[in-house]
Design a protein around this motif. Structure first.
Motif, mmCIF file in Angstrom:
data_model
loop_
_atom_site.group_PDB
_atom_site.id
_atom_site.type_symbol
_atom_site.label_atom_id
_atom_site.label_comp_id
_atom_site.label_asym_id
_atom_site.label_seq_id
_atom_site.Cartn_x
_atom_site.Cartn_y
_atom_site.Cartn_z
ATOM 1 N N PRO A 157 2.734 5.223 8.756
ATOM 2 C CA PRO A 157 2.189 4.839 10.065
ATOM 3 C C PRO A 157 0.905 4.022 9.949
ATOM 4 N N LEU A 158 0.124 4.301 8.925
ATOM 5 C CA LEU A 158 -1.141 3.584 8.757
ATOM 6 C C LEU A 158 -0.880 2.127 8.406
ATOM 7 N N ILE A 159 0.078 1.916 7.498
ATOM 8 C CA ILE A 159 0.420 0.541 7.109
ATOM 9 C C ILE A 159 1.065 -0.171 8.298
ATOM 10 N N ALA A 160 1.944 0.530 9.013
ATOM 11 C CA ALA A 160 2.602 -0.097 10.154
ATOM 12 C C ALA A 160 1.587 -0.478 11.231
ATOM 13 N N ALA A 161 0.541 0.321 11.372
ATOM 14 C CA ALA A 161 -0.448 0.044 12.417
ATOM 15 C C ALA A 161 -1.444 -1.029 12.007
ATOM 16 N N HIS A 162 -1.855 -1.008 10.753
ATOM 17 C CA HIS A 162 -2.974 -1.872 10.349
ATOM 18 C C HIS A 162 -2.566 -3.024 9.446
ATOM 19 N N GLY A 163 -1.341 -3.012 8.928
ATOM 20 C CA GLY A 163 -0.885 -4.118 8.100
ATOM 21 C C GLY A 163 -1.150 -3.909 6.623
ATOM 22 N N LEU A 222 5.792 -2.462 3.751
ATOM 23 C CA LEU A 222 5.430 -1.376 2.820
ATOM 24 C C LEU A 222 5.314 -1.917 1.400
ATOM 25 N N ASN A 223 6.270 -2.750 1.027
ATOM 26 C CA ASN A 223 6.216 -3.309 -0.327
ATOM 27 C C ASN A 223 5.024 -4.238 -0.504
ATOM 28 N N ASP A 224 4.723 -5.039 0.546
ATOM 29 C CA ASP A 224 3.535 -5.914 0.481
ATOM 30 C C ASP A 224 2.271 -5.084 0.315
ATOM 31 N N ALA A 225 2.260 -3.947 0.998
ATOM 32 C CA ALA A 225 1.082 -3.071 0.906
ATOM 33 C C ALA A 225 0.971 -2.463 -0.483
ATOM 34 N N GLY A 226 2.106 -2.391 -1.185
ATOM 35 C CA GLY A 226 2.099 -1.775 -2.510
ATOM 36 C C GLY A 226 2.268 -0.270 -2.454
ATOM 37 N N LEU A 227 2.897 0.224 -1.373
ATOM 38 C CA LEU A 227 3.086 1.676 -1.260
ATOM 39 C C LEU A 227 4.183 2.131 -2.216
ATOM 40 N N THR A 228 3.813 3.067 -3.076
ATOM 41 C CA THR A 228 4.781 3.616 -4.029
ATOM 42 C C THR A 228 4.844 5.124 -3.863
ATOM 43 N N ALA A 288 -3.460 -2.914 -9.277
ATOM 44 C CA ALA A 288 -2.191 -2.326 -9.708
ATOM 45 C C ALA A 288 -1.736 -1.214 -8.763
ATOM 46 N N GLN A 289 -2.676 -0.555 -8.117
ATOM 47 C CA GLN A 289 -2.304 0.601 -7.282
ATOM 48 C C GLN A 289 -3.170 0.578 -6.031
ATOM 49 N N SER A 290 -2.589 0.101 -4.935
ATOM 50 C CA SER A 290 -3.396 -0.059 -3.727
ATOM 51 C C SER A 290 -3.399 1.220 -2.904
ATOM 52 N N GLY A 291 -4.380 1.290 -2.037
ATOM 53 C CA GLY A 291 -4.445 2.385 -1.086
ATOM 54 C C GLY A 291 -5.333 3.531 -1.534
ATOM 55 N N THR A 292 -5.250 4.601 -0.738
ATOM 56 C CA THR A 292 -6.027 5.794 -1.045
ATOM 57 C C THR A 292 -5.050 6.927 -1.349
ATOM 58 N N GLU A 311 -2.435 -5.979 4.425
ATOM 59 C CA GLU A 311 -3.709 -6.488 3.862
ATOM 60 C C GLU A 311 -4.802 -5.430 3.984
ATOM 61 N N TRP A 312 -4.847 -4.815 5.163
ATOM 62 C CA TRP A 312 -5.810 -3.729 5.393
ATOM 63 C C TRP A 312 -5.609 -2.635 4.353
ATOM 64 N N TYR A 313 -4.345 -2.344 4.085
ATOM 65 C CA TYR A 313 -4.045 -1.268 3.149
ATOM 66 C C TYR A 313 -4.564 -1.585 1.762
ATOM 67 N N ARG A 314 -4.421 -2.834 1.387
ATOM 68 C CA ARG A 314 -4.803 -3.243 0.026
ATOM 69 C C ARG A 314 -6.306 -3.358 -0.172
ATOM 70 N N GLU A 315 -7.053 -3.261 0.932
ATOM 71 C CA GLU A 315 -8.518 -3.303 0.776
ATOM 72 C C GLU A 315 -9.003 -2.147 -0.096
ATOM 73 N N MET A 316 -8.239 -1.073 -0.112
ATOM 74 C CA MET A 316 -8.629 0.097 -0.911
ATOM 75 C C MET A 316 -7.768 0.151 -2.175
#
Lengths: 177, 631
Positions: free
Chosen positions: B356-362, B185-191, B373-377, B364-369
């Protein structure tokens, strides 16, 4: 031990499933208000007994929330949406017009004959209908959504409710030009 | 003991078959969108009419349910799914349109051509994909909303068949350690999506490391910001996405029980979450023995009762714990003392929904969006004086100017006046900032503003910005818990002063007083007090000329009581008598043909101008005689 009246037994049944120190106070208060329309002093005493609290703690919590009331509700409540999309479309004028029509000064308030009341509504995200109010009938749990209001329609609706019209007839009043 | 993944695959066999039959039905199916907005727009009446018409004609058609797709301005909406799997979206579908929809679904293609909005999936000649609709121009891909329109939100099997709970089965089968879950989660940048923006994995770590066995995982679903319905969409549209996020959270925090604190204004979300919990328990996904691993996780919905400040985590925890929902001083932090005085962790609905999305796709996938400074959707809801009210999911960093275009611009050909993000503790940003604003927290900082939880209201020049400032001032005053004098006293004074200015009775020392109140309120304990002066501060920062004009009794928008009056402009117009009849305070005087309005009695409700526009007018008050100093 207070006398076990029929009313008390009814309240006791409504909260029988709830336990102390289990995060059940809100659920107990909701249950009583849903069935009886408001939280009487007696209801708060019973809830306190059931949950191992003092009645003052129950009242203290209940009075913290906008939803709970301590007197019987009006036959029909106008829940006025206080959200920003409604406010941008004269929500404030609609509130003042409804209150003036019913002879009330503030929210919450009920007419003396108990026919109509005005309570505070919070935005629930149907802002395409702004400005809107909800008409609620506590005895039947019926809720009707009245959107795209303006002050004139609100006055007609509130006059109809004040004069004893049904919810349907009151909503019809808002559809006239 | 069977592996958790084997248990999952066993659930999938039934789920896949059921979903395949739903996606490619033997005969056409009409799905009515049922969500809070749709119901408000009359969706239940539409559904009843459709069922009535179908029964009368003995039509070869079935009925189902979906969540609205995001285009709330065309609610009630309906989807028809044909045996080849194509799904067409229609709206607005009123009772009178029922026959056309049933006809179109059952072979008279073209009967409902004017109601078509686009295809959700599959192809139909002459019908564009809904993805081409300008409202979705900024949605490259739906992640959080990926199941909308493609599942029945009340079906666990549909969620499973769309690969739901696969990631949690893998995690609960101990194929992933708790630490890896949190680090991903932290790698994905989920806040935190509630507005505070704290790294989710780190926050989970606090509870994981807390002593004792009784840890509570809590979901803050008290989405109280008026104008924001992001969490509502998740809970009504894909309730199992939130449950799965919490399930993974339970693993990552060593929690055996949890609460979803859900505002009472969302009855359908409460019903759907409670049903989803029951279904997941029955399937062995929640309860005593998750995926046969012996690990427990029990979830309960706690219904709020209308207290905005319970959106603060310590207020929320107090409310769960049978107390007044008053925020308290931290420390102790929730990870030390939370729900029922046990170590707890509170996250927002959307934060959990991302898990669940980060857990399923990883990660890196999450950070594509999103941005660096603020990844994801993020899901945003848009409302106010715009043509298209609704919600969409956009990558962080999307241009707000383009968003406004997607929303069809400002209605009635008016100009944008102010942007209101973040609810009552949020901000008022001037229209001039629009070209520079993007949907990410940092973009709002230069305006002393905050993006907040996802509600954005666009205000046109029909209203003075003071109208919104007064609304929020009253809101934060009423919702103050009363613990800090700075907050409950300060906000009362602030509201009084704003009202005085709006009523044309502003004083020279009001501005310095407002600034002093602002500085004082910031010393309140919780975010409610600390952020409550922001919107008024923004008025003085960004709309100072407007404030000054109000002080002089002037208002270009004609929306302030102190600067305007109502007047009979066409006394002989027949509609004036309608205005007289509608006035709730009897402010009209004189005889027919010679009516006038008593300014002292008029409450400015506008009922008269609603029925007799042009005949009765709202106009600027004539300038008061100026006081000229003598000598």
């Amino acid at each position: 031990m207070p006398l076990e009246t029929e009313a008390r037994a009814q309240i006791r049944a409504l909260v029988a499933e709830f336990r102390p120190e289990h995060g059940d106070l809100l659920a107990a208060m909701h249950s009583v208000q849903h069935h009886l329309g408001y939280l009487s002093s007696e209801a708060m005493e019973v809830i306190a007994e059931q949950l191992g609290l003092f009645p003052a703690e129950v009242y203290g919590a209940a009075s913290f929330y906008e939803e709970f009331r301590f007197t019987p509700p009006a036959q029909t409540n106008i829940r006025w949406c206080s959200g920003p999309a409604c406010r941008l479309k004269n929500g404030g004028g609609i509130r003042d017009a409804i209150l003036a029509t019913l002879g009330l000064h503030d929210i919450p308030g009920d007419t003396e004959d108990g026919r109509a009341g005005v309570i505070l509504g919070q935005c629930n995200g149907a802002c395409e209908l702004a400005p809107m109010v909800w008409l609620e009938q506590p005895s039947t749990h019926r809720i009707e959504f009245v959107g795209n209001l303006n002050a004139a329609r609100a006055v007609r609706m509130a006059r109809a409710l004040r004069d004893g019209a049904t919810i349907e007839a009151s909503i019809e009043e808002t559809k006239r030009a | 003991m069977p592996d958790a993944i084997e248990r999952y695959e066993a659930l999938r066999t039934t789920a896949d078959a059921e979903y395949a039959a739903w996606r490619n039905p033997l005969r056409p199916r009409i799905d009515v969108a049922i969500d809070q907005s749709s119901i408000s727009n009359g969706a239940l009446k539409t559904r009843a009419a459709l069922e009535r018409v179908a029964a009368e004609r003995n039509a070869a058609v079935d009925f189902g349910r979906v969540h609205g797709y995001g285009m709330q301005w065309v609610h009630p909406s309906v989807q028809v799914t044909f045996p080849d799997g194509a799904t067409v979206l229609y709206g607005p579908v009123r009772e009178a349109d029922a026959a056309a929809i049933v006809d179109e679904a059952t072979g008279r293609w073209g009967a409902a051509a004017t109601l078509r909005l686009g295809t959700i999936t599959g192809k139909r000649e002459g019908v564009p994909s809904i993805r081409q609709h300008p409202f979705f121009a900024l949605e490259p891909e739906r992640r959080l909303l990926r199941n909308l329109g493609l599942t029945d939100p009340e079906s666990l099997n549909h969620y499973l068949a769309r690969d739901g709970y696969r990631a949690s089965a893998r995690i609960f089968g101990r194929h992933v350690s708790e630490e890896v879950v949190r680090n991903t989660l932290n790698d994905a940048g989920l806040t935190g999506r509630g507005g505070a923006n704290f790294p989710a994995g780190t926050k989970w770590g606090f509870l994981f490391g807390a002593p004792g066995e009784e840890h509570y995982l809590v979901c803050n679903a008290d989405e109280g910001d008026p104008g924001a319905w992001v969490n509502r969409v998740v809970m009504e549209g894909d309730p199992h996405l939130l449950l799965e996020g919490m399930l993974i959270g339970a693993y990552g925090t060593k929690s055996k029980a949890g609460f979803i604190y859900l505002r009472d204004e969302y009855p359908l979300a409460i019903a759907r979450m409670e049903a989803a919990i029951r279904d997941a328990e029955a399937a062995g996904i929640l309860g005593d023995d998750i995926f046969g691993t012996g690990m427990p996780f029990h979830l309960r919905v706690i219904r709020g009762a209308g207290a905005y400040v319970c959106g603060d985590e310590t207020g929320l925890l107090a409310s769960i714990s049978d107390e007044r929902g008053m925020p308290r001083v931290k420390p102790p932090f929730p990870a030390a003392r939370g729900a029922l005085n046990k170590p707890s962790n509170v996250n927002n609905v959307e934060t959990f929904a991302n898990v669940p999305l980060i857990a399923a796709h990883g990660s890196e996938w999450y950070r594509e969006m999103g941005t660096k400074a603020q990844s994801g959707t993020k899901i945003f809801s848009f409302s106010g004086d715009i043509v298209r009210t609704g919600f969409m999911e956009v990558p962080f960093g999307a241009s707000l100017a383009k968003i406004l275009e997607a929303c069809g611009g400002i209605e009635g050909g008016r100009a944008l006046h102010a942007i209101q993000p973040g609810g009552p503790l949020g901000s008022l940003v001037p229209a001039s900032a629009l070209p520079k604003l993007t949907l990410e927290p940092a973009s709002f900082t230069p305006y002393d503003a905050m993006l907040g939880g996802g509600g954005i209201v666009f205000a046109s020049d029909r209203n003075s910005v003071l109208v919104l400032a007064e609304m929020f001032a009253q809101f934060v005053e009423e919702e103050s818990c009363g613990r800090c004098t700075t907050c409950h006293g300060g906000n009362q004074r602030k509201t009084e002063i704003i009202r005085r200015v709006m009523d044309g009775n502003g004083r020279r020392d009001d501005e310095p007083n407002l600034m002093m109140i602002d500085r004082t309120i910031q010393f309140s304990n919780c975010a409610h007090g600390q952020l409550s002066p922001k919107s008024m501060r923004n008025v003085l920062q960004h709309f100072h000329a407007e404030y000054e004009a109000a002080m002089r009794g002037e208002d270009a928008t004609l929306s302030l009581k102190g600067a305007t009056r109502f007047r009979v402009a066409q006394p002989r117009d027949a509609r004036v008598e309608e205005a007289v009849a509608i006035c709730p305070v009897g402010a009209f005087h004189g005889s027919p043909g010679a009516r006038s309005i008593d300014e002292a009695e008029c409450i400015h409700c506008q009922a008269c101008t609603d029925v007799a526009p042009g005949a009765v007018v709202r106009e600027a008050k004539p300038a008061a005689p100026r006081m000229v100093p003598i000598g």
